[in-house]
Design a protein around this motif. Sequence first.
Motif, mmCIF file in Angstrom:
data_model
loop_
_atom_site.group_PDB
_atom_site.id
_atom_site.type_symbol
_atom_site.label_atom_id
_atom_site.label_comp_id
_atom_site.label_asym_id
_atom_site.label_seq_id
_atom_site.Cartn_x
_atom_site.Cartn_y
_atom_site.Cartn_z
ATOM 1 N N UNK A 126 5.590 -0.569 2.729
ATOM 2 C CA UNK A 126 4.681 0.437 2.182
ATOM 3 C C UNK A 126 5.468 1.265 1.185
ATOM 4 N N UNK A 127 4.739 2.037 0.384
ATOM 5 C CA UNK A 127 5.356 3.151 -0.330
ATOM 6 C C UNK A 127 5.027 4.368 0.526
ATOM 7 N N UNK A 128 6.031 4.978 1.116
ATOM 8 C CA UNK A 128 5.811 6.112 2.017
ATOM 9 C C UNK A 128 5.799 7.401 1.199
ATOM 10 N N UNK A 129 4.674 8.120 1.279
ATOM 11 C CA UNK A 129 4.552 9.359 0.484
ATOM 12 C C UNK A 129 3.980 10.482 1.364
ATOM 13 N N UNK A 185 8.325 3.099 10.248
ATOM 14 C CA UNK A 185 8.850 2.660 11.549
ATOM 15 C C UNK A 185 10.269 2.144 11.339
ATOM 16 N N UNK A 186 10.999 2.035 12.446
ATOM 17 C CA UNK A 186 12.353 1.478 12.362
ATOM 18 C C UNK A 186 12.247 0.086 11.744
ATOM 19 N N UNK A 187 13.049 -0.184 10.756
ATOM 20 C CA UNK A 187 13.059 -1.514 10.136
ATOM 21 C C UNK A 187 12.141 -1.629 8.930
ATOM 22 N N UNK A 188 11.238 -0.674 8.743
ATOM 23 C CA UNK A 188 10.363 -0.746 7.566
ATOM 24 C C UNK A 188 11.114 -0.232 6.328
ATOM 25 N N UNK A 189 10.823 -0.876 5.211
ATOM 26 C CA UNK A 189 11.532 -0.507 3.981
ATOM 27 C C UNK A 189 10.531 0.008 2.952
ATOM 28 N N UNK A 190 10.868 1.171 2.375
ATOM 29 C CA UNK A 190 10.029 1.784 1.357
ATOM 30 C C UNK A 190 9.950 0.843 0.148
ATOM 31 N N UNK A 191 8.737 0.543 -0.281
ATOM 32 C CA UNK A 191 8.568 -0.327 -1.441
ATOM 33 C C UNK A 191 8.362 -1.789 -1.048
ATOM 34 N N UNK A 192 8.746 -2.140 0.187
ATOM 35 C CA UNK A 192 8.512 -3.511 0.653
ATOM 36 C C UNK A 192 7.329 -3.540 1.629
ATOM 37 N N UNK A 233 0.819 -1.220 0.000
ATOM 38 C CA UNK A 233 0.000 0.000 0.000
ATOM 39 C C UNK A 233 0.848 1.264 0.000
ATOM 40 N N UNK A 234 0.204 2.351 -0.323
ATOM 41 C CA UNK A 234 0.805 3.679 -0.166
ATOM 42 C C UNK A 234 0.301 4.242 1.157
ATOM 43 N N UNK A 235 1.164 4.954 1.864
ATOM 44 C CA UNK A 235 0.714 5.586 3.099
ATOM 45 C C UNK A 235 1.425 6.908 3.366
ATOM 46 N N UNK A 236 0.741 7.740 4.145
ATOM 47 C CA UNK A 236 1.352 9.005 4.566
ATOM 48 C C UNK A 236 1.952 8.844 5.973
ATOM 49 N N UNK A 237 1.787 7.646 6.563
ATOM 50 C CA UNK A 237 2.388 7.417 7.881
ATOM 51 C C UNK A 237 3.907 7.395 7.751
ATOM 52 N N UNK A 238 4.575 7.795 8.849
ATOM 53 C CA UNK A 238 6.041 7.747 8.815
ATOM 54 C C UNK A 238 6.513 6.314 8.970
#
Length: 226
Positions: free
Chosen positions: A70-73, A61-68, A54-59
């Motif tokens: 969430x897509x952080x936007x 978290x430690x250990x989370x990877x963009x594209x794996x 999913x895409x999210x506007x949430x920041x």
Amino acid sequence: MLNETEEKSAGEAMSEIITGRGMLIVVSSPSGGGKGTLIRRVLKTVPNLGYSVSFTTRRARAGEIDGRDYFFVSEDKFKEMAEAGAFLEYARVHGNLYGTSHAQVERELAEGRDIILEIDVQGAESVRHLVRDAVSVFILPPSFDTLRERLEGRGSERPNDLALRLKNSRGEVERYREFQYVIINDDAEAASSQLASVIYAERARRERQEEAAQRVLATFKEENAI
Ligand code: 5GP
């Protein structure tokens, strides 16, 4: 949310893609319900299964990877994408925006994979309206106390956010009735094999086997006899 016209056209488009193709599996639970762990297990054991990032506007978290994970936007980028019709569904959850990428879902289905959408109860409702034959599963934690312990133990939320998630969980669990399947996540191994069983059983539904059954039946026709 999508407006009525957008919803309708997205729905028509999805139904076309879905026919005779992969299925959408919607998995919801309150935050800390353990659906992430179950889904990761199932993705390892069940073949031909994809996951919608999913895409999210949430920041992150430690250990989370963009594209794996969430897509952080940014909010602006998210709203721009929503306007452009990039999302099959989207919703504001615990103060942040989350959305399912239309293109990603279409791509997975076109490649013949079933796809898991790990989304909240609002998103699940939208998808049910858009995709008639979507499969929906609600993951219930064994109790409120266990949910709280899991969320606290995860240590990923600030106290305010944790309190909000716990408060929202009371309304979310009430909505288990809207789902076709309910799995109580007491033991991760048992719960993930239940989720895998749901997927296998749904794959074997007669309605989903029509094409394959017809191919087999064609071999039984008398004109094929030797
Ligand atoms: P978290 O911040 O804990 O990763 O997710 C918060 C909630 O947002 C969870 O209930 C999760 O299932 C939901 N969520 C994640 N992605 C989506 C999405 O694309 N759409 C919707 N509607 N909810 C989502």
